[in-house]
Write an enzyme that holds these catalytic residues in place. Structure first.
Site, PDB file in Angstrom:
ATOM      1  N   HIS A   1      -5.314  -4.683  11.417  1.00 31.00           N
ATOM      2  CA  HIS A   1      -4.859  -3.294  11.374  1.00 31.00           C
ATOM      3  C   HIS A   1      -3.598  -3.117  12.227  1.00 31.00           C
ATOM      4  CE1 HIS A   1      -9.470  -2.573  10.974  1.00 31.00           C
ATOM      5  NE2 HIS A   1      -8.945  -2.943   9.830  1.00 31.00           N
TER       6      HIS A   1
ATOM      7  N   ALA B   1       2.628   1.394   7.692  1.00 28.52           N
ATOM      8  CA  ALA B   1       1.789   1.503   8.892  1.00 28.52           C
ATOM      9  C   ALA B   1       2.583   1.348  10.181  1.00 28.52           C
ATOM     10  CB  ALA B   1       0.670   0.454   8.842  1.00 28.52           C
TER      11      ALA B   1
ATOM     12  N   THR C   1       0.825  -1.196   0.000  1.00 32.10           N
ATOM     13  CA  THR C   1       0.000   0.000   0.000  1.00 32.10           C
ATOM     14  C   THR C   1       0.869   1.260   0.000  1.00 32.10           C
ATOM     15  OG1 THR C   1      -1.446  -1.313   1.428  1.00 32.10           O
ATOM     16  CG2 THR C   1      -2.018   1.014   1.153  1.00 32.10           C
ATOM     17  N   ALA C   2       1.754   1.359   0.979  1.00 23.72           N
ATOM     18  CA  ALA C   2       2.598   2.546   1.084  1.00 23.72           C
ATOM     19  C   ALA C   2       3.714   2.521   0.050  1.00 23.72           C
ATOM     20  CB  ALA C   2       3.181   2.641   2.496  1.00 23.72           C
TER      21      ALA C   2
ATOM     22  N   GLU D   1       9.441  -6.620  -4.170  1.00 26.08           N
ATOM     23  CA  GLU D   1       8.241  -7.155  -3.515  1.00 26.08           C
ATOM     24  C   GLU D   1       8.353  -8.669  -3.354  1.00 26.08           C
ATOM     25  OE1 GLU D   1       5.414  -6.359  -1.917  1.00 26.08           O
ATOM     26  OE2 GLU D   1       4.848  -8.470  -1.991  1.00 26.08           O
TER      27      GLU D   1
ATOM     28  N   ASN E   1      -7.864  -6.212   1.405  1.00 30.24           N
ATOM     29  CA  ASN E   1      -8.545  -5.707   2.605  1.00 30.24           C
ATOM     30  C   ASN E   1     -10.059  -5.637   2.413  1.00 30.24           C
ATOM     31  OD1 ASN E   1      -9.123  -3.271   1.319  1.00 30.24           O
ATOM     32  ND2 ASN E   1      -7.432  -2.169   2.279  1.00 30.24           N
TER      33      ASN E   1
HETATM   34  C1  LIG Z   1      -7.599  -8.938   5.521  1.00 31.46           C
HETATM   35  C2  LIG Z   1      -7.449  -7.445   5.741  1.00 31.46           C
HETATM   36  C3  LIG Z   1      -8.588  -6.644   5.813  1.00 31.46           C
HETATM   37  C4  LIG Z   1      -8.462  -5.263   6.019  1.00 31.46           C
HETATM   38  N1  LIG Z   1      -9.587  -4.480   5.965  1.00 31.46           N
HETATM   39  C5  LIG Z   1      -9.442  -3.125   5.993  1.00 31.46           C
HETATM   40  C6  LIG Z   1     -10.569  -2.275   5.768  1.00 31.46           C
HETATM   41  O1  LIG Z   1     -11.680  -2.722   5.481  1.00 31.46           O
HETATM   42  N2  LIG Z   1     -10.384  -0.928   5.864  1.00 31.46           N
HETATM   43  C7  LIG Z   1      -9.150  -0.386   6.157  1.00 31.46           C
HETATM   44  O2  LIG Z   1      -9.053   0.833   6.264  1.00 31.46           O
HETATM   45  N3  LIG Z   1      -8.074  -1.168   6.353  1.00 31.46           N
HETATM   46  C8  LIG Z   1      -8.182  -2.517   6.244  1.00 31.46           C
HETATM   47  N4  LIG Z   1      -7.077  -3.304   6.368  1.00 31.46           N
HETATM   48  C9  LIG Z   1      -5.787  -2.668   6.727  1.00 31.46           C
HETATM   49  C10 LIG Z   1      -5.041  -1.991   5.576  1.00 31.46           C
HETATM   50  O3  LIG Z   1      -5.222  -2.684   4.368  1.00 31.46           O
HETATM   51  C11 LIG Z   1      -3.553  -1.902   5.975  1.00 31.46           C
HETATM   52  O4  LIG Z   1      -3.422  -1.088   7.131  1.00 31.46           O
HETATM   53  C12 LIG Z   1      -2.639  -1.308   4.907  1.00 31.46           C
HETATM   54  O5  LIG Z   1      -2.890  -1.865   3.643  1.00 31.46           O
HETATM   55  C13 LIG Z   1      -1.182  -1.547   5.304  1.00 31.46           C
HETATM   56  O6  LIG Z   1      -0.313  -0.984   4.344  1.00 31.46           O
HETATM   57  P1  LIG Z   1       1.273  -1.133   4.454  1.00 31.46           P
HETATM   58  O7  LIG Z   1       1.849  -0.408   3.302  1.00 31.46           O
HETATM   59  O8  LIG Z   1       1.695  -0.756   5.820  1.00 31.46           O
HETATM   60  O9  LIG Z   1       1.570  -2.698   4.320  1.00 31.46           O
HETATM   61  P2  LIG Z   1       1.181  -3.710   3.138  1.00 31.46           P
HETATM   62  O10 LIG Z   1       0.193  -3.104   2.224  1.00 31.46           O
HETATM   63  O11 LIG Z   1       0.832  -4.987   3.782  1.00 31.46           O
HETATM   64  O12 LIG Z   1       2.541  -3.867   2.292  1.00 31.46           O
HETATM   65  C14 LIG Z   1       3.680  -4.540   2.738  1.00 31.46           C
HETATM   66  C15 LIG Z   1       4.307  -5.251   1.524  1.00 31.46           C
HETATM   67  O13 LIG Z   1       5.642  -5.633   1.847  1.00 31.46           O
HETATM   68  C16 LIG Z   1       5.882  -6.919   1.297  1.00 31.46           C
HETATM   69  N5  LIG Z   1       6.990  -7.559   2.039  1.00 31.46           N
HETATM   70  C17 LIG Z   1       6.959  -8.051   3.295  1.00 31.46           C
HETATM   71  N6  LIG Z   1       8.156  -8.560   3.632  1.00 31.46           N
HETATM   72  C18 LIG Z   1       8.970  -8.366   2.559  1.00 31.46           C
HETATM   73  C19 LIG Z   1      10.336  -8.680   2.300  1.00 31.46           C
HETATM   74  N7  LIG Z   1      11.106  -9.294   3.211  1.00 31.46           N
HETATM   75  N8  LIG Z   1      10.847  -8.352   1.082  1.00 31.46           N
HETATM   76  C20 LIG Z   1      10.085  -7.737   0.146  1.00 31.46           C
HETATM   77  N9  LIG Z   1       8.779  -7.422   0.348  1.00 31.46           N
HETATM   78  C21 LIG Z   1       8.241  -7.726   1.550  1.00 31.46           C
HETATM   79  C22 LIG Z   1       4.559  -7.638   1.463  1.00 31.46           C
HETATM   80  O14 LIG Z   1       4.468  -8.745   0.592  1.00 31.46           O
HETATM   81  C23 LIG Z   1       3.554  -6.522   1.144  1.00 31.46           C
HETATM   82  O15 LIG Z   1       3.213  -6.493  -0.221  1.00 31.46           O
HETATM   83  C24 LIG Z   1      -7.169  -4.694   6.176  1.00 31.46           C
HETATM   84  C25 LIG Z   1      -6.027  -5.504   6.090  1.00 31.46           C
HETATM   85  C26 LIG Z   1      -6.158  -6.875   5.861  1.00 31.46           C
HETATM   86  C27 LIG Z   1      -4.910  -7.719   5.762  1.00 31.46           C
END
Ligand SMILES: Cc1cc2nc3c(=O)[nH]c(=O)nc-3n(C[C@H](O)[C@H](O)[C@H](O)COP(=O)(O)OP(=O)(O)OC[C@H]3O[C@@H](n4cnc5c(N)ncnc54)[C@H](O)[C@@H]3O)c2cc1C
Ligand SMILES: *[C@@H]1O[C@H](CO)[C@@H](O)[C@H](O)[C@H]1NC(C)=O
Ligand SMILES: *[C@@H]1O[C@H](CO)[C@@H](O)[C@H](O)[C@H]1NC(C)=O
Ligand SMILES: *[C@@H]1O[C@H](CO)[C@@H](O)[C@H](O)[C@H]1NC(C)=O
Length: 633
Positions: free
Chosen positions: A570, A603, A52-53, A73, A130
């Site tokens: 979350h 996050a 996401t980020a 990724e 999500n």
């Molecule tokens: C099932 C589910 C339902 C949800 N429902 C909602 C909702 O309805 N409304 C809402 O607001 N929020 C919801 N959320 C929360 C929201 O989606 C997350 O807070 C947000 O997407 C997190 O973003 P991020 O960038 O922090 O992490 P992510 O989007 O998880 O990205 C992290 C990325 O890093 C990659 N990665 C991890 N380790 C490594 C590595 N060693 N090397 C390379 N890549 C790696 C992963 O594969 C992933 O693609 C939900 C989440 C889930 C899982």
């Protein structure tokens, strides 16, 4: 194991598990590198995690064409229809190829039960699987984050300064006039933007019981109806879903910030199916990363790539702290135990872990429920499901456009516990801050928690901060409430026996702070009041769990221990944006303390949970992160 159906109910899952409808649009992209030997040796920025980020930041950094970016990724480029479908948006829950799903540490205060850890693993990350609900926290949440920095120095993160990034991050499409008229939906476009490729939109119809249920919640004294879900205020309100209205499919980071972009930007490379093992340092300057194919089990053939300007961590709350620790950034004792050469002693890495506990109060069944249709029909009525599917395929209208839901109550403690909130806040405030943190917690982390404790006790006394969340699905059997500001703190750490390849150890430490128990008792009493003293009473509610006879606080808490789900998916807080002497991992510019050229944008930087689900806030943080990174380039 925690029963998955509870998780399904949380996001209003519909029970359609087949691949869906006509083929998705074909996706234009060019420079996914097929082989690691196609990589450049060096990029301006290396982004760890295309979630996401990560994809949001990569899009903004590459836009001018002046800076080169590599996104690495772990997951796949998943373009199957099921990850992009709105009505069946939660199908990803069943697909092991696009997520990591593994057990937490046993939860001592939940009768030793083990919970799920579930995160997205694909280009787009968790936004690709999500529940599509789009809400933003309250003004007070962002002002609280800013308050952790001395004087006015954190003000870049307060509500006023975050609002432009919420607008930049989200493209709002108003509901149709029919939907507004039918459901009395309030919205105000001044809180939203119109330019992002991440869309917030509305279904073509709504389950008929939702408006009735919202109206009943509004009978409770003090429940407000804010002018918009993005106004930063608690209340009972409607909100949009992350759905692209042009095709009614899931809007997420991959289509929003990646599809079609790479072809035009030769400065932007992505490689999938690769696991970053660690950040490499040169004199405490991040120099690049080491990585291996996702299926590798040894670091013997690890490749390295260099980052000229910055390594940007975006692996999410569960993996960012793990990679930092494996790189030598973490608590000294942990690094020693794992035999990892220390770069910085930073005890906040992996501490301060939080997620929203779910099912923290009772559930009710309305035994006289005169509404048709309702979302549970997707589980129980094949005819209904087939008709909805056919309508969606032909016209992109109908019940399948209702992603997982568009309404909820986000209520403050003075509203839900008018006679008890002050006592609960005072008891919490009087705690010794170290008492319920893990034994041996570093004094800086304790100091940070103490600041959170003071700020959260203040929030408990405020009508501007929501603690109680009741998700209005529009069915006769709604799930129990969610606790928006848990007071317990967990940990995420490397497995010291295998820091690079073993899954991290995730301990929610749910209910380890007894003040969470006080909140649960208040939530239970309020939920009973909601069902038995408002117009919901006419539908003959029967309390399914724990049962109306369970009234003593100790009995309520004992029952909840057997049922509470410590995650609503979350997770936040494991690389907190706080001052270093308060257990912080990144400063207000999102740069990791003690090293140079290393930032975190996901996050994990959130110091404490907002009174909302997290995706809207994560996109806004990423937009702000991109501006901060460009400003120092
Ligand atoms: C099932 C589910 C339902 C949800 N429902 C909602 C909702 O309805 N409304 C809402 O607001 N929020 C919801 N959320 C929360 C929201 O989606 C997350 O807070 C947000 O997407 C997190 O973003 P991020 O960038 O922090 O992490 P992510 O989007 O998880 O990205 C992290 C990325 O890093 C990659 N990665 C991890 N380790 C490594 C590595 N060693 N090397 C390379 N890549 C790696 C992963 O594969 C992933 O693609 C939900 C989440 C889930 C899982
Ligand atoms: C999905 O990706 C594969 C591999 O890149 C490609 O062959 C296929 O056409 C894509 N499908 C869609 C619907 O874009
Ligand atoms: C199932 O759905 C169909 C189509 O909407 C409807 O006509 C029928 O009454 C439903 N059956 C039940 C038991 O709800
Ligand atoms: C509540 O009633 C149920 C069913 O009769 C019983 O099993 C349970 O022990 C009771 N609980 C309390 C706290 O009285």
């Amino acid at each position: 194991m925690i029963v998955t159906t509870l998780s399904l109910a949380l996001c209003g899952l519909v029970g359609v598990t087949e691949a869906f409808g006509p083929a998705a649009r074909s996706i234009v992209h060019s420079t996914i590198l097929e082989r690691t030997d196609q990589l450049n040796a060096e990029y301006d920025y290396v982004i760890v995690g295309g979630g996401t980020a990560g994809l949001t930041v990569a899009d903004r950094l590459t836009a001018s064409g002046q800076r080169s970016v590599l996104v690495i990724e772990l997951g796949v480029f998943q373009n199957g229809t099921f990850v992009t479908t709105a009505g069946t948006g939660y199908q990803g829950l069943f697909d092991p190829n696009i997520q990591q799903l593994f057990p937490s540490e046993p939860q001592t205060e939940l009768n030793g039960r083990v919970a799920d850890v579930r995160v997205g693993k694909m280009l787009g990350g968790s936004s690709g699987m999500n529940g599509l609900q789009v809400h933003r926290g309250q003004k007070e949440d962002y002002n609280r984050w800013a308050s952790y920095f001395p004087g006015n120095s954190g003000s870049g993160w307060n509500w006023n300064n975050m609002l432009p990034y919420f607008k930049k991050a989200w493209n709002f499409h108003p509901p149709s006039s029919e939907l507004i008229a039918e459901n009395n939906i309030a919205y105000d476009p001044q809180y939203w933007g119109t330019t992002s490729n991440i869309h917030a939109s509305w279904p073509t119809e709504m389950w008929p019981f939702v408006k009735t249920e919202l109206a009943a919640i509004r009978e409770i004294p003090g429940v407000q109806s804010p002018p918009d879900s993005g106004a930063g205020l608690p209340g009972a309100f409607w909100y949009p879903a992350s759905v692209d209205p042009s095709n009614m499919l899931r809007s997420f980071a991959r289509p929003g910030h990646w599809d079609g972009i790479e072809a035009a930007r030769s400065n932007y490379h992505t490689i999938t199916g690769q696991r970053v093992l660690k950040v490499n340092f040169n004199n405490k300057k991040a120099a690049g990363v080491s990585f291996v194919p996702a299926e590798a089990t040894s670091a013997a053939n690890a490749l390295t790539v260099k980052a000229k300007k910055e390594v940007i961590m975006a692996a999410g709350t569960i993996h960012t702290p793990k990679i930092l620790q494996a790189s030598g950034i973490g608590a000294k004792a942990l690094l020693q135990a794992a035999n990892i050469p220390r770069v910085v002693d930073l005890p906040g890495v992996g501490a301060n872990f939080q997620d929203h506990p779910f099912q923290v109060g009772p559930s009710f069944l309305l035994t006289d429920f005169p509404f048709f249709p309702d979302p549970n029909l997707f589980f129980t009525n094949a005819t209904f499901t087939a008709e909805a599917q056919a309508e969606f395929d032909a016209y992109r209208t109908g019940p399948l456009t209702i992603a997982s839901g568009n309404a909820a109550a986000f209520l403050s403690m003075p509203v839900i516990a008018p006679t008890d909130f002050a006592t609960i806040a005072a008891a919490y405030e009087a705690q010794n801050p170290a008492s319920y943190l893990p034994p041996g917690t570093d004094p800086t982390v304790v100091r940070g928690y103490n600041a959170q404790k003071k700020a959260l006790a203040k929030a408990m006394r405020s009508t501007g901060s929501a603690f109680y969340n009741f998700f209005v699905r529009g069915t006769a059997s709604e799930p129990g409430p969610i606790l928006l500001h848990p007071l317990s703190r967990g940990t995420v750490t490397i497995d010291i026996t295998d820091p690079y390849f073993a899954l991290p150890k995730v301990d929610y430490r749910a209910l380890t702070n007894p003040a969470d128990g006080d909140l649960i008792v208040a939530f239970t009493r309020f939920t009973r009041r909601l069902f038995t003293t408002t117009s919901l009473a006419q539908y003959a509610p029967v309390e399914t769990v724990p049962g109306a006879n369970v009234t003593a606080p100790a009995d309520i808490i004992a029952e909840v221990r057997g049922r509470l789900v410590p995650t609503s998916f979350h997770p936040v807080g494991t690389a907190a944006m706080m001052p270093k002497n308060m257990g912080g991992v990144v400063d207000r510019d999102l740069l990791v303390y003690g090293v140079k050229k290393l930032s975190v944008v996901d996050a994990s930087v959130i110091p404490d949970l907002p009174g909302a689900y997290t995706q809207q806030t994560v996109y806004a943080i990423a937009e702000k992160a991109a501006d901060l990174i460009l400003a120092r380039a």
